[in-house]
Enzyme design. Structure first.
Site, mmCIF file in Angstrom:
data_model
loop_
_atom_site.group_PDB
_atom_site.id
_atom_site.type_symbol
_atom_site.label_atom_id
_atom_site.label_comp_id
_atom_site.label_asym_id
_atom_site.label_seq_id
_atom_site.Cartn_x
_atom_site.Cartn_y
_atom_site.Cartn_z
ATOM 1 N N HIS A 445 0.731 -1.199 -0.116
ATOM 2 C CA HIS A 445 0.192 0.035 -0.125
ATOM 3 C C HIS A 445 0.741 1.224 0.019
ATOM 4 C CE1 HIS A 445 0.837 0.941 4.284
ATOM 5 N NE2 HIS A 445 0.531 -0.312 4.404
ATOM 6 N N CYS A 464 2.868 -4.850 6.953
ATOM 7 C CA CYS A 464 2.374 -4.639 5.342
ATOM 8 C C CYS A 464 3.593 -3.916 4.966
ATOM 9 C CB CYS A 464 1.058 -3.562 5.487
ATOM 10 S SG CYS A 464 -0.379 -4.325 5.677
#
Length: 569
Positions: A445, A464
């Protein structure tokens, strides 16, 4: 010389064996007996099956098998297949051939010796095949050590490993029959392109001269300086190939040396300034055996992967802090990433990107609520409002109090409320996320904190992977979108501050990897073992196993609160 002598004898063996009073039947009878009485270990049934297919006839000795046997003998000594210089029965092969060459066996015993030699060669072949495909790392032990880290250090180390089974025995038998030993072994090489580069690199480091020691100094050496230390640095960098072989070894810090230092700094993820300070000196003084061990451990890791990945895929190499996009097996894009902290490592696994979300919301995972958010709210009760985070009980938005959360901070029970950060410039996921739904709830992301991508060690997330140029990645993935989107369309979507899902008609494989050594653009890169996974693997190798792994007290520094948002993904 001994290897040449062995091959010379093998030639003699093949041309003279059956000129003697020996017969195939006599040798076969001895093979049949020895298969039952002298074979042990995990390869016993495989070797027996090889001979069962031929009625126990010799597989390697005899004039018809000359080329095949020669290929096997060479392969056993070839670092491409045997990069750890394992024995693979070579001592027994040499002993038997030496004794036969010197006629130290009576005529009545030669059939038994030839039979024994043939079986030893078959066993060596099977051992070699097993090593190429499976290696000698106890991957179950590695996983046990990963699980133990949760208890000892509260670290969830996840690596989805799929050790390969032994290859198809029918194909193995056909290979022995047709004699294409080298071609078959080449077909087994894992991640072949990268593997071959590592083997070549290993050969280079094994023959390097001993690195000279560089004296430490508080004063960095730079362009224009003159010092006896400069001469030693030139010698050191010449050995590792950073400084040209034909360049002078003198006391002057010239442009050639500055370029060599910058190349070295690039390879080791050091600040690229062309100067030799204490940190660079420390790296230069590391022994070559450290590089050799790192290369070997990374060769071991290739065995967890196929011969090559898909034609189009994304590779995220955690220790390198980089994402690479491949099309037609060639890299077309490379960008930096932020990965999980050393106490919250990014999981290692493979999946497929199915869709992208522009203006994503972020539902804060249960573990982050307990580990971070409850504590943050205790210090700053306005944190939710300041960061556009809404709380839900079921589908109803509620106002949560500290008293409602405190019982769950150290509990195994899930927090019964959803904390959702709405889209916007302060959203922890930035403006776009790339989804490959997985049980770890991690993905690629954007980020609201771009400064972290300029750090040397980009280890600031909770698992992440934050992408440096997310919209460049989006552009290439849009080629596979089910609908067509222009730049103007994307800008208009962003302006709405409302989530928009873009699904792909072709899911793109993404491989999250952990390789600390690799070659790229003709340079050999050595990366820091940030999660200490290499060390765990090194201590789980046959002959060097340690039952447990203890995390050292001193390792890479923990992330300070001033360096990162109080709550992030």
């Amino acid at each position: 010389m001994r290897f040449i002598q062995l091959l010379t004898f093998l030639l003699f063996l093949h041309t003279s064996l059956f000129a003697q009073t020996l017969s195939i039947d006599t040798i076969s009878a001895n093979i049949q007996r020895d298969l039952q009485t002298k074979l042990t270990g995990q390869n016993k049934a495989i070797v027996q099956n090889l001979y069962n297919r031929t009625g126990n006839k010799p597989l390697w000795i005899g004039a018809a098998n000359k080329q095949k046997m020669s290929q096997l003998i060479q392969a056993l000594n070839d670092p491409l297949y045997n990069y750890k210089n394992k024995a693979f029965n070579q001592k027994a092969i040499k002993k038997l051939t030496y004794m036969l060459d010197n006629n130290q066996y009576s005529a009545s015993k030669k059939a038994a010796v030839y039979a024994r030699l043939d079986i030893v060669l078959s066993s060596a072949f099977v051992h070699l095949v097993r090593f190429i495909v499976q290696g000698d790392v106890d991957w179950d032990l590695v996983q046990q050590k990963f699980k133990a880290l949760r208890e000892s250090d509260d670290i969830r180390a996840d690596w989805e490993m799929s050790p390969k089974p032994f290859p198809n025995e029918e194909v193995l038998a056909q290979t022995v029959a047709n004699g294409n030993i080298k071609g078959y072994l080449n077909s087994l090489l894992p991640r072949e392109k990268e593997y071959r580069k590592l083997v070549k690199l290993l050969k280079n480091y094994r023959v390097m001269d001993k690195f000279p020691k560089i004296k430490y100094s508080n004063d960095p050496l730079k362009l224009g300086d003159r010092s006896s230390r400069v001469k030693e640095i030139k010698k050191r960098l010449q050995i590792s190939g950073d400084y040209p072989k034909e360049a002078p070894i003198d006391w002057k810090f010239d442009k050639t040396l500055e370029h060599a230092v910058k190349t070295y700094q690039k390879r080791y993820l050091l600040e690229i300034n062309g100067q030799v300070d204490k940190r660079v000196t420390y790296y230069l003084n590391q022994p070559a055996r450290k590089n050799i061990q790192a290369i070997i451990t990374n060769l071991d890791k290739t065995k967890l992967y196929p011969k090559r990945f898909e034609e189009e895929y994304i590779a995220v190499n955690i220790p390198d802090f980089n994402l690479r996009y491949y099309k037609n097996y060639e890299m077309v894009m490379k960008m930096g990433i932020v990965v999980g902290r050393i106490d919250r490592p990014t999981p290692i696994f493979s999946d497929k990107i199915e869709y992208m979300v522009i203006n994503p919301t972020w539902t804060i995972p249960d573990n982050l609520i307990k580990r971070d958010l409850i504590h943050v709210l205790r210090e700053n009760p306005s944190y939710l409002e300041e960061n556009n985070i809404h709380v839900f009980s079921g589908n109803k938005e509620i106002t949560v109090t500290q008293e409602m959360l405190d019982p769950y901070e150290h509990s195994d029970k899930r927090v019964p409320y959803r904390f959702v950060q709405y889209p916007g410039d302060t959203n922890a996921l930035g403006r776009i996320k790339f989804m490959f739904p997985n049980k770890y709830a991690v993905y690629l992301h954007d980020t609201d904190n771009k400064t972290l991508l300029t750090r040397r060690y980009k280890i600031y997330s909770s698992g992440c992977m934050r992408v440096d140029r997310p919209f460049d990645l989006m552009d290439i993935l849009l080629e596979h979108a089910k609908e067509r989107y222009t730049k103007e369309d994307i800008d208009a979507i962003i302006a709405t501050d409302k989530p928009k899902t873009i699904r792909l008609k072709k899911a793109i494989p993404v491989h999250i990897l952990y390789f600390t050594v690799f070659e790229e653009d003709g340079l050999a890169y050595f990366k820091n073992d940030i999660y200490l996974y290499d060390k765990i693997i090194e201590e789980s190798v046959e002959g060097h196993k340690k039952a447990t792994f203890t995390m050292p007290k001193k390792r890479m520094g923990r992330v300070k609160k001033t360096e990162e948002r109080p709550l992030s993904n």
